[in-house]
Design a protein around this motif. Structure first.
Motif, mmCIF file in Angstrom:
data_model
loop_
_atom_site.group_PDB
_atom_site.id
_atom_site.type_symbol
_atom_site.label_atom_id
_atom_site.label_comp_id
_atom_site.label_asym_id
_atom_site.label_seq_id
_atom_site.Cartn_x
_atom_site.Cartn_y
_atom_site.Cartn_z
ATOM 1 N N GLU A 164 -2.520 -6.520 0.308
ATOM 2 C CA GLU A 164 -2.219 -6.456 1.739
ATOM 3 C C GLU A 164 -1.830 -7.181 2.644
ATOM 4 N N LEU A 182 1.526 -5.200 2.657
ATOM 5 C CA LEU A 182 1.392 -2.950 3.378
ATOM 6 C C LEU A 182 1.172 -3.162 4.557
ATOM 7 N N VAL A 192 -2.337 -2.970 5.335
ATOM 8 C CA VAL A 192 -3.326 -2.210 5.402
ATOM 9 C C VAL A 192 -4.246 -2.627 4.310
ATOM 10 N N THR A 193 -5.523 -2.164 4.696
ATOM 11 C CA THR A 193 -6.481 -2.842 3.981
ATOM 12 C C THR A 193 -7.180 -2.174 2.813
ATOM 13 N N LEU A 194 -7.323 -2.469 2.259
ATOM 14 C CA LEU A 194 -7.335 -1.964 0.128
ATOM 15 C C LEU A 194 -8.474 -1.590 -0.086
ATOM 16 N N THR A 241 -10.465 1.909 -0.256
ATOM 17 C CA THR A 241 -9.840 2.392 1.342
ATOM 18 C C THR A 241 -9.056 3.940 0.762
ATOM 19 N N GLU A 242 -9.397 4.724 1.362
ATOM 20 C CA GLU A 242 -8.203 5.846 1.426
ATOM 21 C C GLU A 242 -6.977 5.404 1.232
ATOM 22 N N ASP A 243 -6.432 4.330 2.474
ATOM 23 C CA ASP A 243 -5.102 4.101 1.630
ATOM 24 C C ASP A 243 -5.212 3.631 0.080
ATOM 25 N N ALA A 244 -6.215 2.847 0.119
ATOM 26 C CA ALA A 244 -6.097 2.701 -1.695
ATOM 27 C C ALA A 244 -5.754 3.824 -2.403
ATOM 28 N N LEU A 273 -4.940 6.849 -1.985
ATOM 29 C CA LEU A 273 -3.091 6.656 -1.726
ATOM 30 C C LEU A 273 -2.379 6.580 -3.048
ATOM 31 N N LEU A 274 -2.128 5.014 -2.562
ATOM 32 C CA LEU A 274 -1.231 4.203 -2.991
ATOM 33 C C LEU A 274 -1.668 3.894 -4.784
#
Length: 318
Positions: free
Chosen positions: A47, A50, A52-54, A65-68, A70-71
């Motif tokens: 985190e 990057l 970002v919060t995962l 999260t939405e980012d997680a 996607l990743l």
């Protein structure tokens, strides 16, 4: 150098991959043989790298999260490629092997009559055929390509439609004698396979029938069991055309609304058999050749099994 992307540590991505799959730091730690604290440290490192919060904590579980999310698609694909590369390089006796998985119905009705042709087209391939109702875990189950029944929604795989699987509404003659309109269908148990829960709702909507609040359906693990239940008079089944032809010809089943009642169903509401493969697998020559052979077959032409067109079968008097 300032514009160069800095990739996070590979171990942090490995831990992230495990946490996403388990939705738990503790279960990920058990898989990786480390402590939950070590997992938490790697996730924090990722985190921070990057920015970002995962994950968000939800009691004893964690929610990506939405980012997680996607990743995770890209990380999962990356590790699948790593695993495939290592496996292919280190197992020389595996290089010509093709592990083909298929739904039991497709394997028996479509694939088996063509296996001799496959061996002629892909000489030297060591074919291993397994059957499975559910979509396999390609890495865990050691599967190269798979043919599965559904509607084409496998977002992380290479997906190609091989053949559609239209259905015929069938029932025993005793039940058929009690059905005059489409609305009468809901008076009886509607039989389906557990993978096709949307099929009856789509069909009833197509026929202009309100399903109502009560769900009078019965689910079965596979199409063969559902067909046997239809033959035994347990309810109304949705039978594949190949099987329906046999049963209607023999008089064991009838088509109370007519054999062509579902022919005008929208294409996206008609299920089919799809060829699935992780994209990384298609870079291996023998897998790519097998995949290409499957794509090039004319699966909707089965002269040995469909010697008489369905429309040419005389009506059966219920």
């Amino acid at each position: 150098m300032s514009g160069k992307l800095r990739l996070p540590p590979l171990n942090a991505l490995r831990v992230f991959h495990a946490v996403v799959r388990h939705a738990s730091f503790r279960q990920a730690a058990d898989e990786l043989l480390v402590t939950p604290q070590a997992v938490g440290q790697q996730i924090k490192l990722l985190e921070d790298t990057l920015q970002v919060t995962l994950f968000e904590r939800r009691g004893r579980s964690v929610e990506p999260t939405e980012d997680a999310i996607l990743l995770s698609h890209y990380v999962g694909a990356g590790f699948a490629e790593f695993a495939e590369g290592v496996r292919r390089v280190t197992k020389s006796n595996y290089r010509n092997r093709i592990n083909l998985n298929a739904s039991p119905y497709f394997a028996t009705r479509y694939l088996m009559p063509r296996l001799a042709q496959f061996r002629e087209t892909v000489p030297g391939a060591d074919l291993r055929l397994t059957t499975m109702v559910d979509t396999p875990d390609f890495a865990r189950d050691d599967i190269d390509v798979s043919v599965q029944w559904g509607y084409g929604d496998w977002p992380d795989l290479d997906v190609s439609l091989l053949v559609r699987d239209p259905k015929v509404i069938c029932c025993s003659p005793a039940i058929g004698a009690q059905i005059e309109t489409a609305a009468d269908l809901t008076r009886f148990a509607l039989l389906h396979t557990v993978k096709s829960k949307r099929l009856w709702p789509d069909i009833l909507h197509h026929l202009g029938v309100a399903q109502g609040d009560q769900d009078g359906s019965i689910g079965f693990d596979d199409a063969a069991t559902m067909r046997r239940a239809t033959l035994q008079g347990m309810g109304i089944g949705l039978v594949s055309v190949i099987d329906a032809e046999e049963d209607l010809r023999s008089g064991l089943l009838v088509a109370p609304l007519g054999r062509d009642a579902l022919q005008t169903m929208p294409k996206d509401e008609v299920p089919g058999f799809y060829l699935l493969a992780p994209r990384a697998h298609l870079r291996v020559k023998v897998v790519a050749a097998s995949h290409r052979w499957l794509l090039n077959q004319t699966w909707d032409s089965l002269p040995d099994l469909l010697s008489t067109p369905l429309a040419a079968i005389p009506p059966h008097d219920a």
